[in-house]
Structure formats: C-alpha cells, structure tokens
Design a protein around this motif. Sequence first.
Motif, PDB file in Angstrom:
ATOM      1  N   UNK A 123       0.858  -1.192   0.000  1.00 23.41           N
ATOM      2  CA  UNK A 123       0.000   0.000   0.000  1.00 23.41           C
ATOM      3  C   UNK A 123       0.893   1.240   0.000  1.00 23.41           C
ATOM      4  N   UNK A 124       0.556   2.233  -0.838  1.00 17.16           N
ATOM      5  CA  UNK A 124       1.308   3.478  -0.901  1.00 17.16           C
ATOM      6  C   UNK A 124       0.904   4.351   0.285  1.00 17.16           C
ATOM      7  N   UNK A 125       1.890   4.765   1.093  1.00 15.45           N
ATOM      8  CA  UNK A 125       1.631   5.545   2.307  1.00 15.45           C
ATOM      9  C   UNK A 125       2.412   6.851   2.253  1.00 15.45           C
ATOM     10  N   UNK A 126       1.870   7.879   2.918  1.00 17.81           N
ATOM     11  CA  UNK A 126       2.594   9.137   3.033  1.00 17.81           C
ATOM     12  C   UNK A 126       2.751   9.484   4.502  1.00 17.81           C
ATOM     13  N   UNK A 127       3.969   9.892   4.864  1.00 11.79           N
ATOM     14  CA  UNK A 127       4.291  10.349   6.216  1.00 11.79           C
ATOM     15  C   UNK A 127       5.080  11.642   6.069  1.00 11.79           C
ATOM     16  N   UNK A 128       5.294  12.338   7.181  1.00  9.33           N
ATOM     17  CA  UNK A 128       6.062  13.582   7.153  1.00  9.33           C
ATOM     18  C   UNK A 128       7.356  13.419   7.925  1.00  9.33           C
ATOM     19  N   UNK A 129       8.416  13.895   7.304  1.00 11.19           N
ATOM     20  CA  UNK A 129       9.731  13.914   7.918  1.00 11.19           C
ATOM     21  C   UNK A 129       9.995  15.345   8.354  1.00 11.19           C
ATOM     22  N   UNK A 130      10.126  15.594   9.654  1.00 14.87           N
ATOM     23  CA  UNK A 130      10.364  16.944  10.180  1.00 14.87           C
ATOM     24  C   UNK A 130      11.840  17.104  10.482  1.00 14.87           C
ATOM     25  N   UNK A 131      12.427  18.183   9.991  1.00 13.77           N
ATOM     26  CA  UNK A 131      13.829  18.461  10.258  1.00 13.77           C
ATOM     27  C   UNK A 131      14.710  17.975   9.127  1.00 13.77           C
TER      28      UNK A 131
END
Length: 180
Positions: A96-104
């Motif tokens: 499954x294609x997932x999106x997350x956020x990388x901070x910094x």
Amino acid sequence: MVHMDSDLEYRRIARPTQRIVTGRVVRLLDGYPRELRIGQPVLVAVVTAASVMGLLLLALRSLLPNGGGARRSWKELRKGPEFLVTPLRLRDSADQLCEVELHGHLPQSALHPADWVQITLRPQDPDLPPRVERIVNLTTGQLLRPRTATLWSHLGPPLLIQAVLGAVLIAAIAVAVVLT
C-alpha cells in the motif's frame, strides 16, 4: 504545491495507523517550511522570569562598551521557529502506498528511492500525515533521527538561563517575605 502524481494516485495514498511501518521508500517530495506554534502561557512565564533578572543585569549591561547584546522583541519570540517538512512516500509490506512527514533535516545521502526502511511514527494533527520519529534504513544499516527546532532551542540558552535565575530570585524574595 503541485505534485507530479496523478489525482488517481493521490487518492490511493494511505495514512498509516500503525506505530511502526516497514516498507520501501518510493519518493521524497520537495520539502517546505512550517512554523512551530509557541504557547503564549509558557512564553509569558519565561519572559516574565527573565525580565526580573534582566532588571538586575541592566546596570551591568550599561557598563559594557556596546551596551550588551540585542534583545529579541515579543513578536520575534512569539513567532515560532520554522522547520523543514519533507513528505515521504513509501510502499508498506502490504504493498500500500503511504505518506508520512519527515520533520527536520537528515543527511542528503541517508535515504534513497528503493531503500528498505522501518519507520517509527507519531500521530499529529488529524489533517496531517503521521510524523516520522525514527528511521532504520535496513538497506544501509543506518539509524536516523530527524532533528527539528523546539521551543527551548528557539528561546535560546541566554534567555532560559536568565529566566531560571529570575525564578530563583522571585522564590528567594517570596521566602524572605514569608519568613519576616
């Protein structure tokens, strides 16, 4: 922000609900700045305590040839620090294609498309994808922890030390008043 992905692909992007996700990096999108929100009560407490000590240090500063360091305005302190947000797309073990956020920031060579990774996530605002806390790049064997600005790094050591000294001074005066 314009994505090169089709609308159909965008609708198929999921937000992972598990705390730990294993998968392959598909794409690191272009990063953008986001401002860290600063809570006014915390800021008022720090600035008030620092001001008490600041009054005592004012005489010392006036004796210095340059008059002491420049102080930041309330508006500058209230405006939180900006940090880099990089959307990261990966394909999890269920394909499954997932999106997350990388901070910094991470080293530029830390992640590449097709790297096999295990990421630890932290939920954030319901309108936003989960935030990456830690990445284990299984392809390279690297443990990565993105670092971003915090309230304490934004306020800075000089102001925080001054606030602690001011709080100690206020406490000492309060104890002296109670004991007399």
